[in-house]
Design a protein around this motif. Structure first.
Motif, PDB file in Angstrom:
ATOM      1  N   SER A 161      24.793   7.058   3.164  1.00 22.02           N
ATOM      2  CA  SER A 161      24.738   6.610   4.554  1.00 22.02           C
ATOM      3  C   SER A 161      23.512   7.181   5.254  1.00 22.02           C
ATOM      4  O   SER A 161      23.202   8.364   5.123  1.00 22.02           O
ATOM      5  N   GLY A 162      22.780   6.355   5.990  1.00 21.83           N
ATOM      6  CA  GLY A 162      21.602   6.823   6.708  1.00 21.83           C
ATOM      7  C   GLY A 162      20.776   5.659   7.209  1.00 21.83           C
ATOM      8  O   GLY A 162      20.893   4.531   6.712  1.00 21.83           O
ATOM      9  N   GLU A 163      19.924   5.923   8.170  1.00 19.79           N
ATOM     10  CA  GLU A 163      19.187   4.840   8.821  1.00 19.79           C
ATOM     11  C   GLU A 163      18.169   4.165   7.915  1.00 19.79           C
ATOM     12  O   GLU A 163      17.689   3.083   8.216  1.00 19.79           O
ATOM     13  N   ILE A 191      35.658  -9.549   1.520  1.00 18.40           N
ATOM     14  CA  ILE A 191      34.289  -9.971   1.818  1.00 18.40           C
ATOM     15  C   ILE A 191      33.633  -8.837   2.593  1.00 18.40           C
ATOM     16  O   ILE A 191      34.158  -8.395   3.621  1.00 18.40           O
ATOM     17  N   THR A 192      32.504  -8.362   2.103  1.00 14.38           N
ATOM     18  CA  THR A 192      31.816  -7.237   2.735  1.00 14.38           C
ATOM     19  C   THR A 192      30.382  -7.628   3.083  1.00 14.38           C
ATOM     20  O   THR A 192      29.697  -8.270   2.293  1.00 14.38           O
ATOM     21  N   VAL A 193      29.963  -7.217   4.270  1.00 14.51           N
ATOM     22  CA  VAL A 193      28.602  -7.470   4.734  1.00 14.51           C
ATOM     23  C   VAL A 193      27.949  -6.118   5.022  1.00 14.51           C
ATOM     24  O   VAL A 193      28.522  -5.289   5.741  1.00 14.51           O
ATOM     25  N   PHE A 194      26.781  -5.890   4.426  1.00 11.36           N
ATOM     26  CA  PHE A 194      26.098  -4.612   4.623  1.00 11.36           C
ATOM     27  C   PHE A 194      24.592  -4.822   4.644  1.00 11.36           C
ATOM     28  O   PHE A 194      24.094  -5.877   4.230  1.00 11.36           O
ATOM     29  N   HIS A 195      23.883  -3.804   5.104  1.00 13.19           N
ATOM     30  CA  HIS A 195      22.423  -3.852   5.194  1.00 13.19           C
ATOM     31  C   HIS A 195      21.841  -2.713   4.367  1.00 13.19           C
ATOM     32  O   HIS A 195      22.254  -1.565   4.510  1.00 13.19           O
ATOM     33  N   ALA A 196      20.885  -3.019   3.488  1.00 11.47           N
ATOM     34  CA  ALA A 196      20.252  -2.025   2.621  1.00 11.47           C
ATOM     35  C   ALA A 196      18.888  -1.644   3.163  1.00 11.47           C
ATOM     36  O   ALA A 196      18.044  -2.513   3.387  1.00 11.47           O
ATOM     37  N   GLY A 197      18.661  -0.354   3.376  1.00  8.36           N
ATOM     38  CA  GLY A 197      17.388   0.128   3.918  1.00  8.36           C
ATOM     39  C   GLY A 197      16.326   0.334   2.865  1.00  8.36           C
ATOM     40  O   GLY A 197      16.533   0.102   1.668  1.00  8.36           O
ATOM     41  N   ARG A 198      15.195   0.834   3.311  1.00  6.40           N
ATOM     42  CA  ARG A 198      14.016   0.933   2.446  1.00  6.40           C
ATOM     43  C   ARG A 198      14.108   2.044   1.404  1.00  6.40           C
ATOM     44  O   ARG A 198      13.355   2.039   0.431  1.00  6.40           O
ATOM     45  N   ASP A 199      15.009   3.021   1.606  1.00  8.74           N
ATOM     46  CA  ASP A 199      15.082   4.146   0.674  1.00  8.74           C
ATOM     47  C   ASP A 199      16.083   3.934  -0.456  1.00  8.74           C
ATOM     48  O   ASP A 199      16.468   4.887  -1.128  1.00  8.74           O
ATOM     49  N   MET A 200      16.498   2.716  -0.689  1.00 18.47           N
ATOM     50  CA  MET A 200      17.441   2.421  -1.768  1.00 18.47           C
ATOM     51  C   MET A 200      16.743   1.702  -2.925  1.00 18.47           C
ATOM     52  O   MET A 200      17.385   1.010  -3.708  1.00 18.47           O
ATOM     53  N   CYS A 201      15.443   1.893  -3.051  1.00 15.34           N
ATOM     54  CA  CYS A 201      14.665   1.179  -4.072  1.00 15.34           C
ATOM     55  C   CYS A 201      14.622   1.948  -5.400  1.00 15.34           C
ATOM     56  O   CYS A 201      14.781   3.170  -5.440  1.00 15.34           O
ATOM     57  N   GLY A 202      14.400   1.187  -6.466  1.00 10.37           N
ATOM     58  CA  GLY A 202      14.057   1.753  -7.757  1.00 10.37           C
ATOM     59  C   GLY A 202      12.552   1.611  -7.887  1.00 10.37           C
ATOM     60  O   GLY A 202      11.795   2.518  -7.583  1.00 10.37           O
ATOM     61  N   HIS A 203      12.098   0.435  -8.318  1.00 13.05           N
ATOM     62  CA  HIS A 203      10.677   0.119  -8.226  1.00 13.05           C
ATOM     63  C   HIS A 203      10.352  -0.129  -6.751  1.00 13.05           C
ATOM     64  O   HIS A 203      11.164  -0.695  -6.014  1.00 13.05           O
ATOM     65  N   PRO A 204       9.183   0.295  -6.292  1.00 15.03           N
ATOM     66  CA  PRO A 204       8.827   0.085  -4.887  1.00 15.03           C
ATOM     67  C   PRO A 204       8.965  -1.386  -4.489  1.00 15.03           C
ATOM     68  O   PRO A 204       8.431  -2.272  -5.150  1.00 15.03           O
ATOM     69  N   GLY A 205       9.708  -1.606  -3.418  1.00 21.01           N
ATOM     70  CA  GLY A 205       9.883  -2.967  -2.926  1.00 21.01           C
ATOM     71  C   GLY A 205      11.076  -3.696  -3.487  1.00 21.01           C
ATOM     72  O   GLY A 205      11.340  -4.846  -3.108  1.00 21.01           O
ATOM     73  N   TYR A 206      11.849  -3.042  -4.378  1.00 24.53           N
ATOM     74  CA  TYR A 206      13.018  -3.693  -4.979  1.00 24.53           C
ATOM     75  C   TYR A 206      14.196  -2.720  -4.981  1.00 24.53           C
ATOM     76  O   TYR A 206      14.066  -1.568  -5.408  1.00 24.53           O
TER      77      TYR A 206
END
Length: 283
Positions: free
Chosen positions: A121-123, A163-178
């Motif tokens: 959890s985090g912004e 049914i779940t709706v969520f938002h994924a931020g920029r720090d959840m990447c493996g390869h940059p941008g994915y």
């Protein structure tokens, strides 16, 4: 006894270059000139270098936490107002669905240690508590008339969907941008667990196996919708299937415009010691 002071005096008067040649030349270890010259040369050359040369970095220093940027990360629109997304508005109009945000209703003392509600959890990670809509259906052969229902029938296992709706931020990447596939797998496991909680009498199920097929790359900064359904219940076993779609960047259009990024299926088992477990997923 007077030979040593004269030797010391002679060494002090000797030019530095001559002393260097004396150190470089092989002298007998017992020679007073060799001993005194070596000591003074080492002291003269070592002292300045000790002041100028920093100590080698230790393992602890090399891995010390970096000072955070002075500019705080700015939450995205999805972080602050995910409830206004058209998909959530559509789901709220469905009378067969029950809206909940289980990570917010979780006991406060459990939340910090929970992997999804706490660690992820985090912004800039899982930017807000996911919205979940639950619906359970009792199979027709298990639904006798109201007057004939017994306590045993009312507590019978039920098939369910979520049914779940969520938002994924920029720090959840493996390869940059994915987005990292492991994060998507965790979200499948999390939602599946909530889904099967409606199918077990104890309200608790544990993952026996989970299989995820990745279809398209998932991008950070997007809204995702994950649909799960228990397709079979046998005693303490429940089989679940689900899909995950990435919604368009612009908040327009319906769910059909989303990109299918992954599909999954899992087997959950209600443990025999379920009654002694903390009921995190009871709704």
């Amino acid at each position: 006894m007077s030979a040593i002071p004269r030797t010391v005096s002679r060494v002090l008067r000797t030019p530095a270059r001559a002393r260097a040649r004396a150190v470089a030349s092989p002298l007998r270890p017992s020679s007073p000139i060799a001993i005194i010259t070596a000591i003074r040369t080492a002291q003269t050359e070592a002292a300045p270098s000790a002041l100028k040369t920093p100590p080698p970095p230790s393992f602890q220093n090399a891995h010390a936490p970096q000072t955070p940027s002075s500019k705080p990360a700015t939450p995205t629109q999805a972080t602050t107002d995910l409830s206004t997304h058209p998909l959530i508005q559509t789901l709220r109009r469905d009378p067969t669905l029950k809206e909940t945000r289980p990570h917010l209703t979780m006991p406060a003392h459990l939340r910090p240690a929970h992997f999804v509600a706490g660690t992820l959890s985090g912004e800039t990670k899982l930017t807000s508590a996911p919205y979940m809509f639950l619906s359970h259906q009792t199979p027709s052969h298990q639904a006798p008339p109201q007057a004939q229902r017994s306590e045993e029938t009312d507590s019978a296992p039920r098939q369910s969907r979520a049914i779940t709706v969520f938002h994924a931020g920029r720090d959840m990447c493996g390869h940059p941008g994915y987005i990292h596939g492991g994060f998507l797998s965790v979200m499948f496991d999390e939602v599946f667990a909530h889904c099967v909680s409606q199918s077990f009498r104890s309200g608790t199920g544990m993952t026996a196996n989970l299989n995820v097929d990745f279809r398209k790359p998932a991008l950070p900064g997007r809204v995702y919708v994950l649909r799960a359904e228990t397709v079979k219940v046998e005693g303490r076993k429940a089989w679940v299937e689900g899909t995950m779609r990435m919604m368009p960047a612009a908040r327009t259009g319906g769910e059909e415009e989303g990109v299918l990024v992954a599909e999954a299926r899992a087997l959950f088992i209600e443990p025999k010691f379920a009654e002694s477990m903390v009921p995190v997923y009871r709704n």
